[in-house]
Design an enzyme around this catalytic site. Structure first.
Site, PDB file in Angstrom:
ATOM      1  N   LEU A  67       3.168   5.033  -6.785  1.00 29.01           N
ATOM      2  CA  LEU A  67       3.153   3.583  -7.031  1.00 29.01           C
ATOM      3  C   LEU A  67       3.678   3.259  -8.433  1.00 29.01           C
ATOM      4  CD1 LEU A  67       2.105   0.693  -6.215  1.00 29.01           C
ATOM      5  CD2 LEU A  67      -0.083   1.369  -7.225  1.00 29.01           C
TER       6      LEU A  67
ATOM      7  N   GLY B  78       6.371  11.716 -11.535  1.00 29.38           N
ATOM      8  CA  GLY B  78       5.627  10.973 -10.511  1.00 29.38           C
ATOM      9  C   GLY B  78       6.423   9.801  -9.960  1.00 29.38           C
TER      10      GLY B  78
ATOM     11  N   PRO C 231      -4.024   1.333 -17.680  1.00 29.00           N
ATOM     12  CA  PRO C 231      -3.887   0.223 -16.733  1.00 29.00           C
ATOM     13  C   PRO C 231      -5.183  -0.029 -15.971  1.00 29.00           C
ATOM     14  CG  PRO C 231      -2.339   2.018 -16.232  1.00 29.00           C
ATOM     15  CD  PRO C 231      -3.314   2.531 -17.238  1.00 29.00           C
TER      16      PRO C 231
ATOM     17  N   TYR D  70     -12.119  12.190 -12.114  1.00 30.75           N
ATOM     18  CA  TYR D  70     -10.816  11.629 -12.476  1.00 30.75           C
ATOM     19  C   TYR D  70     -10.857  11.106 -13.918  1.00 30.75           C
ATOM     20  CZ  TYR D  70      -6.852   8.343 -12.140  1.00 30.75           C
ATOM     21  OH  TYR D  70      -5.690   7.644 -12.339  1.00 30.75           O
TER      22      TYR D  70
ATOM     23  N   LYS E  60      -8.622  12.122 -17.266  1.00 34.25           N
ATOM     24  CA  LYS E  60      -7.823  11.147 -18.008  1.00 34.25           C
ATOM     25  C   LYS E  60      -8.260  11.078 -19.478  1.00 34.25           C
ATOM     26  CE  LYS E  60      -4.928   9.793 -14.900  1.00 34.25           C
ATOM     27  NZ  LYS E  60      -3.491  10.063 -15.087  1.00 34.25           N
TER      28      LYS E  60
ATOM     29  N   ASN F 249      -6.856  -1.757 -12.289  1.00 37.27           N
ATOM     30  CA  ASN F 249      -6.523  -1.455 -10.891  1.00 37.27           C
ATOM     31  C   ASN F 249      -5.136  -2.021 -10.553  1.00 37.27           C
ATOM     32  OD1 ASN F 249      -9.324  -0.899 -11.049  1.00 37.27           O
ATOM     33  ND2 ASN F 249      -9.552  -1.250  -8.857  1.00 37.27           N
ATOM     34  N   LEU F 250      -4.285  -1.162 -10.010  1.00 33.94           N
ATOM     35  CA  LEU F 250      -2.892  -1.533  -9.745  1.00 33.94           C
ATOM     36  C   LEU F 250      -2.643  -1.731  -8.257  1.00 33.94           C
ATOM     37  CD1 LEU F 250      -1.388   1.175 -12.083  1.00 33.94           C
ATOM     38  CD2 LEU F 250      -1.548  -1.277 -12.560  1.00 33.94           C
TER      39      LEU F 250
ATOM     40  N   TRP G 295     -16.102  -2.549   2.679  1.00 32.50           N
ATOM     41  CA  TRP G 295     -17.134  -1.644   2.137  1.00 32.50           C
ATOM     42  C   TRP G 295     -17.947  -2.315   1.037  1.00 32.50           C
ATOM     43  CZ3 TRP G 295     -13.695   3.280   1.041  1.00 32.50           C
ATOM     44  CH2 TRP G 295     -13.216   3.771   2.253  1.00 32.50           C
TER      45      TRP G 295
HETATM   46  O1  GFB Z   1     -10.240   0.265  -5.226  1.00 31.16           O
HETATM   47  P1  GFB Z   1     -11.481   1.065  -5.085  1.00 31.16           P
HETATM   48  O2  GFB Z   1     -11.453   2.141  -4.086  1.00 31.16           O
HETATM   49  O3  GFB Z   1     -11.837   1.747  -6.452  1.00 31.16           O
HETATM   50  O4  GFB Z   1     -12.722   0.123  -4.699  1.00 31.16           O
HETATM   51  P2  GFB Z   1     -12.627   1.405  -7.798  1.00 31.16           P
HETATM   52  C1  GFB Z   1     -13.031  -1.087  -5.328  1.00 31.16           C
HETATM   53  C2  GFB Z   1     -14.186  -1.781  -4.641  1.00 31.16           C
HETATM   54  O5  GFB Z   1     -13.757  -2.223  -3.356  1.00 31.16           O
HETATM   55  C3  GFB Z   1     -15.486  -0.995  -4.394  1.00 31.16           C
HETATM   56  C4  GFB Z   1     -14.749  -1.970  -2.374  1.00 31.16           C
HETATM   57  O6  GFB Z   1     -16.573  -1.835  -4.686  1.00 31.16           O
HETATM   58  C5  GFB Z   1     -15.435  -0.707  -2.895  1.00 31.16           C
HETATM   59  O7  GFB Z   1     -16.714  -0.561  -2.318  1.00 31.16           O
HETATM   60  N1  GFB Z   1     -14.108  -1.834  -1.051  1.00 31.16           N
HETATM   61  C6  GFB Z   1     -14.307  -2.670  -0.008  1.00 31.16           C
HETATM   62  C7  GFB Z   1     -13.219  -0.899  -0.659  1.00 31.16           C
HETATM   63  N2  GFB Z   1     -13.612  -2.281   1.074  1.00 31.16           N
HETATM   64  C8  GFB Z   1     -12.903  -1.184   0.679  1.00 31.16           C
HETATM   65  C9  GFB Z   1     -11.984  -0.337   1.365  1.00 31.16           C
HETATM   66  O8  GFB Z   1     -11.650  -0.499   2.530  1.00 31.16           O
HETATM   67  N3  GFB Z   1     -11.453   0.679   0.640  1.00 31.16           N
HETATM   68  C10 GFB Z   1     -11.768   0.888  -0.688  1.00 31.16           C
HETATM   69  N4  GFB Z   1     -11.188   1.897  -1.329  1.00 31.16           N
HETATM   70  N5  GFB Z   1     -12.689   0.122  -1.326  1.00 31.16           N
HETATM   71  C11 GFB Z   1     -11.160   3.356  -8.591  1.00 31.16           C
HETATM   72  C12 GFB Z   1     -11.419   4.750  -9.061  1.00 31.16           C
HETATM   73  O9  GFB Z   1     -12.368   2.709  -8.625  1.00 31.16           O
HETATM   74  O10 GFB Z   1     -10.299   2.640  -9.407  1.00 31.16           O
HETATM   75  C13 GFB Z   1     -10.206   5.454  -9.454  1.00 31.16           C
HETATM   76  O11 GFB Z   1     -12.108   5.432  -8.051  1.00 31.16           O
HETATM   77  C14 GFB Z   1      -9.226   4.586 -10.222  1.00 31.16           C
HETATM   78  O12 GFB Z   1     -10.592   6.534 -10.220  1.00 31.16           O
HETATM   79  C15 GFB Z   1      -9.065   3.225  -9.626  1.00 31.16           C
HETATM   80  O13 GFB Z   1      -9.632   4.455 -11.547  1.00 31.16           O
HETATM   81  C16 GFB Z   1      -8.209   2.304 -10.445  1.00 31.16           C
HETATM   82  O14 GFB Z   1     -12.035   0.220  -8.492  1.00 31.16           O
HETATM   83  O15 GFB Z   1     -14.095   1.322  -7.549  1.00 31.16           O
END
Ligand code: GFB
Length: 313
Positions: free
Chosen positions: A15, A11, A164, A137, A141, A166-167, A203
């Site tokens: 990232l 990979g 880890p 997911y 894992k 959130n990265l 969001w």
């Molecule tokens: O980073 P994220 O997509 O994943 O979203 P998770 C974190 C938070 O950010 C949520 C808000 O509460 C979303 O509603 N958010 C606000 C947004 N604006 C945005 C936007 O424009 N885009 C996104 N993506 N979110 C992930 C898992 O969870 O974390 C994966 O889905 C993985 O499996 C990853 O483990 C580390 O933190 O909620």
């Protein structure tokens, strides 16, 4: 692992893998093995076995995975569970069969229950229901963790699993819909500034709290654990600090220099309310994060500006 060990980074264009590779290069490890997706499809078992049989790596960082933010996890559940199970099953099994000395499997703190105690200790794995937006997911894992533990128990294979938080950082995916929140917001605020838009949509409610670790910190932690940790139990990797999504959005807005308004779209999912990792185990082992969120964000935005014409999406 010494400077002449043969090390496969699975990979290496992602990232995490790219950060591990960069760090190993700066530390003068001189036998680094990588394959692009076009050269080696990790979802095909025979190809993975042939690669291990021919190359015989001694150490493996398993950073190849199908990843994405809350929307992508929720929208492509079959791809998230299938691709991750296939990739990790093939690599862990081939690593064992072809004599790898040690493998580090990269998981995620989304393996913990949706309503886990905060901060989340490693022991809370499998003590409650998962967050529905990323259970596909997370289940993959969790299977990877159990596979590492099973291969250690039955075969004595030295596989460790690290979780880890959130990265973010250089080399991230900045897709507006499918990326994680931090790069998605960098992109959205940047585009809004360029186009002089009056408002930017964030969001959810803005109240969920998240912990963000710079991927260069993660890379040093992974190499540290590869060198100093040989136990079946999983290890969290994080900063131990969290911010609300509202605070994160404000910070990114300021760093990008966007002057307009923030709007929260509550029709979009919040996901898990909090996800703060308990990093006491890693701290006791002797590692802690160095890059604070503000510095990491500034660096990531500069990288985005310099690379926006060829960023991954
Ligand atoms: O980073 P994220 O997509 O994943 O979203 P998770 C974190 C938070 O950010 C949520 C808000 O509460 C979303 O509603 N958010 C606000 C947004 N604006 C945005 C936007 O424009 N885009 C996104 N993506 N979110 C992930 C898992 O969870 O974390 C994966 O889905 C993985 O499996 C990853 O483990 C580390 O933190 O909620």
């Amino acid at each position: 692992m010494n400077k002449h060990s043969k090390i496969y980074v699975a990979g290496h264009n992602g990232l995490v893998g790219s950060a591990i590779l960069r760090y190993l290069q700066t530390q003068n490890f001189d036998q680094l093995l990588v394959r692009r997706r076009a050269e080696l499809d990790l979802t095909r078992q025979a190809d993975v076995e042939e690669f291990f049989a021919q190359q015989r790596p001694e150490y493996v960082f398993l950073a190849a995975a199908k990843v994405g933010g809350i929307h992508a996890n929720n929208t492509y559940p079959a791809e998230f569970i299938r691709d991750n199970l296939l990739i990790q099953n093939h690599i862990i099994d081939a690593a064992y069969r072809f004599g790898v000395k040690k493998l580090t499997f990269l998981g995620s703190t989304c393996i913990y229950p949706k309503l886990a105690p905060q901060p989340m200790p490693e022991e809370c794995l499998l003590t409650g229901s998962l967050e529905p937006t990323n259970e596909w997911y997370a289940i993959a894992k969790i299977a990877g963790i159990k596979m590492c533990q099973a291969y250690r128990k039955q075969y004595g294979f030295n596989a460790i699993s690290v979780m880890p938080t959130n990265l973010y950082g250089q080399g991230d995916n900045f897709h507006l819909e499918n990326a994680h929140v931090l790069p998605a917001l960098i992109r959205r605020f940047h585009d809004a500034k360029q186009q002089k838009l009056p408002e930017v949509v964030v969001w959810g409610t803005g109240s969920p709290r998240r912990e963000f670790l710079h991927v260069d910190d993660l890379a040093t932690a992974c190499v540290f654990l590869m060198q100093h940790y040989d136990q079946p139990e999983i290890v969290n990797i994080g900063t131990g600090q969290e911010v609300s999504i509202r605070e994160l959005a404000q910070l990114i807005k300021d760093i990008v220099g966007y002057q307009g308004k923030l709007i929260f779209d509550e029709s979009k999912p919040d996901g898990t309310p909090r996800k703060l990792s308990d990093v006491s185990k890693l701290t006791q082992l002797g590692w802690q994060a160095q890059i604070n969120l503000e510095d990491g964000l500034k660096h990531t935005y500069q990288w985005f500006l310099a690379n926006q014409n060829n960023i991954r999406e």
